[in-house]
Write an enzyme that holds these catalytic residues in place. Structure first.
Site, mmCIF file in Angstrom:
data_model
loop_
_atom_site.group_PDB
_atom_site.id
_atom_site.type_symbol
_atom_site.label_atom_id
_atom_site.label_comp_id
_atom_site.label_asym_id
_atom_site.label_seq_id
_atom_site.Cartn_x
_atom_site.Cartn_y
_atom_site.Cartn_z
ATOM 1 N N VAL A 130 54.713 -37.084 7.757
ATOM 2 C CA VAL A 130 53.935 -37.069 6.514
ATOM 3 C C VAL A 130 53.778 -38.510 6.045
ATOM 4 C CG1 VAL A 130 53.927 -36.379 4.091
ATOM 5 C CG2 VAL A 130 54.643 -34.755 5.866
ATOM 6 N N HIS A 135 76.816 -39.040 4.728
ATOM 7 C CA HIS A 135 76.568 -38.111 3.630
ATOM 8 C C HIS A 135 75.771 -38.759 2.499
ATOM 9 C CE1 HIS A 135 80.597 -35.967 4.847
ATOM 10 N NE2 HIS A 135 79.609 -35.703 5.697
ATOM 11 N N HIS A 178 81.527 -31.938 2.612
ATOM 12 C CA HIS A 178 80.443 -32.317 3.507
ATOM 13 C C HIS A 178 79.178 -31.648 2.975
ATOM 14 C CE1 HIS A 178 82.937 -34.026 6.896
ATOM 15 N NE2 HIS A 178 83.829 -33.575 6.031
#
Length: 688
Positions: A279, A571, A614
């Site tokens: 995109v 993360h 997580h």
């Protein structure tokens, strides 16, 4: 010659464990007939265009296309992943036959980090259908109730995002299978079936093989005062435990967003998934209540032709912590100073886009395995499997986990002292550490900072501790490590663009360790990691410390060493934060982007704070809730009580015995030998 033999044994083990039909052309042809588009032919218009076919995007695709009168297109920048199916499917390959560094990885890097040895740090993110859920370390560790409720409290009308709401949707996504009796006993595993789902798409279970030393983990943590938890999935995500993983125990394969939500579907004429389609921007038309997304532009390559698809209802951005802010910025939605410098016309001035970036950082203390442990890991017993069966052994991954709170790390008195020092640092931190000139972003920093500070006086983990048995670069195939990862950073950074070409890499600056409290918490976590390895019964499995080594003793020694050793725990989040617009927020409680009538962001970038967890499990829950919200608006499907159910409390403090219909086996240690050798080749990591 020795390395050749080791490699041959490793590859032989892998070949035996790989189902023969992974590359069966009949299987691939069947996939072609389903919902993934291989010839590039799509319709001109869709109700929903999803920008990103990763962890969250494929959840939305599956759920929204359940309504046959709703058309859905997914645009994924990466490939389908068909050609690397075994690298994705075999759980152990996350550690030793990884796709990281390949074309299936975005291969991001941060800018040089002044407080981390002036290093540019690699940021791996999955670039294929399934996104990072296809390449991560498979952990299914949920955040705590305290953290999720704190998030909901930062957002007006945020009740959909309190613990009850997110818990119900994490359960909805899950298909839990308890461990076999052998595996449970070997790992001293505790669980509470009442806090798990059993009918969702994503399999959550335990490996079919477990290295014996894992069974020493929770007893060792008990010895130093970090008690085991009955089941961290029920809202009390602290203490020590053996984590569930995204493993399908029927065939010991990875369960990820594509295999869970897309591959099992029959052909749906209203769903199209187009890979290799980046995109490039969203096009808008003006209206009385704001700009409306009318088209999405995409392309296969930077030099390739731009294509347009029309949008009838909404654009849903699910590009993750890096991709989602980049798409908004390329579309002219973001801080004016960034857009002006990049040569992008400002459509909506929204200072928070790309701001509030937070990440978990980690490193590890590495030890050489004891003679007895090393001998068990190098047993020459061969393991053979019938052709076409996946290996329980190759489902072994790191899963021994603990979350240490501030008192565990620092002691009660030092924890109170440090908390006061952090509180007093806020005015200076606000003025010097916020990488934005906008007052809204600084107010958001204050809100996040104070929420994070509040966790210091609770049981919430400040540092995650992980037992790594998959080999390390420092110690090779005979090493054991205890990793320490900072969970609630006070350092915040940003992501921004420098050109109007979406194929150009964005600038990633997490400002690691820019706040001194992060250095203190991680330093103490590493000291605790050393102590854990030196405490019985785990101490019987190790001998000498390989890294950083016994010469590192003082606080100054630790701080100097860790600055050159830390990396990401993979993360990143918070770059399109769900906060009030006046606090640098990007989306509201319904995930809608401020100033746009029909664009939402629904992935880990919307979390306003970091969790001691997580991010895979909460991202699945967030995507399920996003689908509920969207269907409620358009299709007359109300938000049912299940979407905000009150969870049961964890009731068990002892292992719960559950018989299983599937077979699990504790295999010969030759398998461990292969895994540890392979870990030596690539090093260990955890992701999501």
């Amino acid at each position: 010659m020795r390395s050749f033999v080791l490699t041959t044994v490793f590859l032989s083990a892998l070949a035996l464990a790989t189902p023969h039909d992974y590359y069966d052309p009949h299987v691939i042809n069947e996939l072609h007939k389903r919902n993934i588009i291989y010839d590039g032919q799509i319709a001109d218009t869709y109700d929903f265009v999803i920008a990103g076919g990763g962890t969250a995007g494929l959840v939305l695709a599956a759920r929204l296309s359940e309504d046959s009168n709703t058309t859905v297109l997914v645009l994924e920048a990466g490939d389908t992943g068909d050609a690397v199916k075994s690298s994705v499917d075999v759980p152990g390959n996350a550690y030793y036959s990884s796709l990281l560094g390949s074309s299936y990885d975005w291969n991001y890097k941060t800018v040089d980090q002044p407080h981390a040895g002036n290093r540019a740090i690699a940021w791996a993110r999955g670039k294929l259908l399934g996104g990072s859920s296809a390449v991560n370390g498979l952990y299914m560790v949920r955040p705590s109730k305290l953290e999720v409720d704190a998030w909901a409290g930062l957002v007006p009308s945020g009740d959909l995002w309190n613990w009850n709401g997110l818990f119900a949707n994490m359960v909805k996504s899950e298909n839990f299978t308890a461990p076999s009796a052998d595996i449970q006993a070997a790992g001293a595993i505790m669980y509470d079936a009442s806090v798990h789902g059993t009918s969702g798409p994503v399999h959550s279970s335990y490996p079919g093989y477990i290295v014996p030393v894992v069974g020493n983990w929770t007893a060792t943590l008990d010895s130093i005062g970090i008690t085991r938890t009955a089941d961290a999935s029920g809202g009390e995500g602290w203490g020590s435990f053996i984590a569930t993983s995204a493993i399908n125990p029927a065939n010991w394969t990875r369960s990820y967003s594509r295999s869970a939500y897309i591959d099992p579907l029959p052909p749906r004429s209203n769903l199209a998934i187009l890979a290799n389609s980046t995109v490039t921007r969203i096009l808008f038309t003006p209206g009385s209540s704001g700009l409306t997304a009318s088209q999405v532009e995409f392309a296969a390559t930077s030099a390739g032709p731009r294509r347009l698809v029309n949008v009838k209802k909404e654009v849903l951005i699910t590009g993750g912590a890096v991709g989602s802010p980049q798409i908004l910025l390329a579309s002219g939605v973001g801080p004016k100073d960034v857009l002006d410098a990049a040569g992008v016309t400002v459509n909506v001035e929204l200072p928070g886009v790309g701001q509030h970036l937070q990440d978990h950082i980690s490193t590890q203390v590495v030890f050489k395995a004891s003679v007895d442990t090393a001998a068990s890991l190098h047993d020459s017993q061969a393991t053979t499997l019938p052709n076409g069966q996946s290996s329980p052994f190759l489902s072994f991954i790191n899963s021994a986990t603990a979350y240490a709170n501030a008192t565990d790390l620092l002691g009660k008195d030092y924890a109170a002292t440090l908390t006061g020092q952090i509180a007093g640092s806020l005015p200076a931190s606000r003025d010097s550490l916020v990488p934005s000139q906008y007052e809204e972003v600084k107010l958001g920093y204050e809100a996040i900072f104070n929420t994070t500070l509040g966790f210091m006086s609770t049981q919430i983990g400040q540092v995650e501790l992980l037992l790594s048995l998959t080999g390390t670069a420092e110690g090779g195939d005979q090493s054991i490590a205890v990793q320490a990862a900072l969970q609630h950073p006070y350092s915040q950074g940003r992501i921004y663009i420098t050109s109007n070409n979406t194929f150009d890499m964005p600038v990633i600056d997490p400002q690691y360790l820019s706040h001194s409290a992060d250095i203190v918490n991680l330093r103490e976590g590493l000291k605790l990691a050393r102590k854990i390895a030196q405490t019985p019964p785990l101490s019987s499995a190790v001998t000498v410390e390989v890294s950083p080594g016994p010469n590192v003793q003082s606080d100054a020694d630790w701080e100097t060493w860790l600055a050159g050793a830390i990396g990401t725990e993979f993360h990143p989040s918070c770059t399109c934060a769900m906060l009030p617009q006046a606090m640098g927020g990007v989306v509201d409680a319904n995930l809608k982007v401020y100033g746009l009538t029909n664009v939402r962001v629904a992935d880990a970038s919307v979390f306003p704070i970091q969790f001691a967890a997580h991010l895979q499990a909460p991202t699945y829950g967030l995507a399920e809730q996003a689908a509920n919200i969207i269907r409620s608006q358009y299709n007359g499907v109300p938000l049912t009580p299940a979407a905000t159910a009150t969870p049961p409390s964890a009731t068990s403090s002892v292992p719960i015995q559950t018989d299983q219909s599937h077979s699990s086996s504790i295999l010969g240690a030759s398998a461990s030998w292969c895994l540890l050798f392979a870990g030596f080749v690539t090093g260990a990591f955890t992701l999501l």
